[in-house]
Write a protein that holds these residues in place. Structure first.
Motif, PDB file in Angstrom:
ATOM      1  N   ARG A   3      33.520  48.487  47.752  1.00 42.63           N
ATOM      2  CA  ARG A   3      34.102  47.189  47.424  1.00 42.63           C
ATOM      3  C   ARG A   3      33.007  46.165  47.156  1.00 42.63           C
ATOM      4  NH1 ARG A   3      37.391  48.786  51.795  1.00 42.63           N
ATOM      5  NH2 ARG A   3      39.533  49.220  51.176  1.00 42.63           N
ATOM      6  N   TYR A   4      33.315  45.258  46.219  1.00 44.62           N
ATOM      7  CA  TYR A   4      32.454  44.105  46.015  1.00 44.62           C
ATOM      8  C   TYR A   4      32.736  43.094  47.126  1.00 44.62           C
ATOM      9  CZ  TYR A   4      31.306  45.795  41.329  1.00 44.62           C
ATOM     10  OH  TYR A   4      30.857  46.534  40.267  1.00 44.62           O
ATOM     11  N   GLU A   5      31.689  42.551  47.714  1.00 44.00           N
ATOM     12  CA  GLU A   5      31.837  41.590  48.798  1.00 44.00           C
ATOM     13  C   GLU A   5      30.689  40.594  48.742  1.00 44.00           C
ATOM     14  OE1 GLU A   5      31.795  43.774  52.436  1.00 44.00           O
ATOM     15  OE2 GLU A   5      29.906  44.756  52.001  1.00 44.00           O
ATOM     16  N   LEU A  24      29.867  35.882  45.952  1.00 48.91           N
ATOM     17  CA  LEU A  24      30.274  37.193  45.452  1.00 48.91           C
ATOM     18  C   LEU A  24      29.448  37.558  44.228  1.00 48.91           C
ATOM     19  CD1 LEU A  24      34.076  36.525  45.776  1.00 48.91           C
ATOM     20  CD2 LEU A  24      32.904  38.433  46.917  1.00 48.91           C
ATOM     21  N   PRO A  25      29.342  38.839  43.910  1.00 51.85           N
ATOM     22  CA  PRO A  25      28.589  39.223  42.717  1.00 51.85           C
ATOM     23  C   PRO A  25      29.289  38.742  41.443  1.00 51.85           C
ATOM     24  CG  PRO A  25      29.679  41.130  43.681  1.00 51.85           C
ATOM     25  CD  PRO A  25      29.836  40.014  44.668  1.00 51.85           C
ATOM     26  N   VAL A  27      30.334  39.695  38.101  1.00 50.16           N
ATOM     27  CA  VAL A  27      30.581  41.005  37.489  1.00 50.16           C
ATOM     28  C   VAL A  27      31.617  40.852  36.384  1.00 50.16           C
ATOM     29  CG1 VAL A  27      31.526  43.313  37.889  1.00 50.16           C
ATOM     30  CG2 VAL A  27      30.003  42.289  39.583  1.00 50.16           C
ATOM     31  N   VAL A  33      37.422  46.713  40.887  1.00 48.01           N
ATOM     32  CA  VAL A  33      37.667  45.308  41.249  1.00 48.01           C
ATOM     33  C   VAL A  33      39.154  45.100  41.522  1.00 48.01           C
ATOM     34  CG1 VAL A  33      37.558  42.915  40.441  1.00 48.01           C
ATOM     35  CG2 VAL A  33      35.695  44.493  39.907  1.00 48.01           C
ATOM     36  N   TYR A  78      37.309  41.199  52.903  1.00 48.65           N
ATOM     37  CA  TYR A  78      36.655  42.192  52.058  1.00 48.65           C
ATOM     38  C   TYR A  78      36.722  43.604  52.637  1.00 48.65           C
ATOM     39  CZ  TYR A  78      35.392  37.728  50.205  1.00 48.65           C
ATOM     40  OH  TYR A  78      35.471  36.450  49.712  1.00 48.65           O
ATOM     41  N   SER A  82      38.283  44.120  46.951  1.00 54.62           N
ATOM     42  CA  SER A  82      37.025  44.083  46.207  1.00 54.62           C
ATOM     43  C   SER A  82      37.110  42.895  45.258  1.00 54.62           C
ATOM     44  CB  SER A  82      36.830  45.388  45.430  1.00 54.62           C
ATOM     45  OG  SER A  82      35.670  45.353  44.642  1.00 54.62           O
ATOM     46  N   VAL A  84      35.223  39.764  42.836  1.00 59.60           N
ATOM     47  CA  VAL A  84      34.048  39.347  42.077  1.00 59.60           C
ATOM     48  C   VAL A  84      34.267  37.952  41.510  1.00 59.60           C
ATOM     49  CG1 VAL A  84      33.514  41.730  41.450  1.00 59.60           C
ATOM     50  CG2 VAL A  84      34.838  40.316  39.856  1.00 59.60           C
ATOM     51  N   TYR A  86      34.030  36.366  38.119  1.00 60.62           N
ATOM     52  CA  TYR A  86      34.048  36.844  36.736  1.00 60.62           C
ATOM     53  C   TYR A  86      33.356  35.868  35.784  1.00 60.62           C
ATOM     54  CZ  TYR A  86      36.292  39.181  32.696  1.00 60.62           C
ATOM     55  OH  TYR A  86      36.560  39.874  31.537  1.00 60.62           O
TER      56      TYR A  86
END
Length: 317
Positions: A3-5, A24-25, A27, A33, A78, A82, A84, A86
């Motif tokens: 997961r994105y966190e 958060l990243p 992405v 996601v 998280y 997941s 992000v 954007y």
């Protein structure tokens, strides 16, 4: 894929790094996601103060204060989602209909990947574009609006598209199922009694701030659940729902509103509703010198992400 966190604030100070939502990243590839947070920096549909185009950046800045665990809902967001950042969706300053077309097109790949959209405005006119994109996928949706204004006027200065008209247009375009739609928090001086009645005439259930104060928050939450029932729902949160003593940084402030704590309680109380989209709008950082408005906005979004996480946890049981 994991997961994105967010970045761990115990390893990297909050004041460092790029300013994404909750650190958060950033992405654009949506594989793996669940939720995409994005900005819609458009504000040339306002009728009083401009500057909400800088709202997404301000909310991102203050969201560095967010952590990952919500003790009130007993959930680590998280662990279940997941998420992000954007980035910002494309807009055309000064040209609202061109902006609408670009926002709808930019949301299509997000929705096509079954990624949940969370928008940060921008003035409230941008929600119409989000609803157009949402309705293409889900049809007319249930609708919850926390706001001090109904935004159902027919026009301003002969123009049909601005931040005071989006939900009349949304009803006319068949984007909202008004039998499952509710507006909460309307207050302030008006041009006449018809300003409130026009929302009811369009089919919305409407709770003014006076209604909420008389009946209490639990009654409002019960009314929301009863009204939206089952099926897809979109939530829009105008930061001017919160009293300007707590949230001064907004374009059309109205006194006599809600505290930041009450805003949290109302969003937390939405657990179990089948949401398909959410936005938060009208943060205007030029009138928010301490950053308190943007901080509240970031936390409202965090509370909503917590609701999504609880919903997912309960479905998995």
């Amino acid at each position: 894929m994991g997961r994105y966190e967010p970045i761990n604030a115990l390893e990297s100070p909050r004041f460092s790094g790029l300013r994404t939502f909750a650190r958060l990243p950033h992405v654009r590839d949506l594989a793996g996601v669940d939720v995409a947070v994005f900005g819609i920096p458009f504000d040339t549909a306002t009728t009083f103060r401009t500057g909400a185009r800088f709202g997404p950046a301000a909310v991102r800045e203050m969201s560095a204060m967010l952590r990952t665990y919500n003790p009130s809902l007993d959930v680590n967001v998280y662990d279940y989602l997941s998420v992000v950042d954007y980035g910002d969706l494309p807009t055309v300053p000064g040209y609202i209909e061109d902006t609408y077309d670009r926002v709808v097109a930019a949301m299509e790949p997000i929705l096509a990947e079954n990624v949940f959209p969370v928008g940060i405005g921008g003035d409230h006119s941008v929600t119409l574009a989000e609803l157009r994109a949402i309705a293409r996928r889900y049809g007319p949706v249930g609708f919850i609006q926390f706001d001090s204004h109904g935004d159902t006027w027919d026009e301003y200065f002969g123009r049909k598209y601005n931040h005071g008209t989006p939900f009349r247009r949304a009803v006319e375009e068949g984007l909202i199922d008004t039998s499952r739609a509710i507006q909460v928090g309307m207050r302030g001086s008006l041009y006449g009694p018809g300003d409130l009645q026009q929302s009811r005439d369009l089919g919305f259930e409407l709770w003014t701030t006076d209604d909420v104060r008389r009946e209490g928050l639990p009654a409002v939450l019960e009314a929301i659940r009863r009204r939206v029932g089952s099926g897809p729902v979109f939530l829009t949160f105008d930061i001017d729902f919160v009293d300007p003593s707590f949230a001064p940084g907004t374009g059309t402030p109205e006194i006599g509103g809600f505290t930041s704590r009450e805003a949290q309680e109302l969003v937390r109380g939405l657990v179990g509703i089948d949401f398909v989209g959410m936005d938060l709008v009208e943060v205007l950082p030029a009138h928010d010198p301490s950053g308190i408005t943007a901080l509240i906005a970031a936390n409202v979004i965090f509370e909503f992400l917590s609701v999504l996480a609880v919903n997912r946890r309960e479905r998995a049981r």
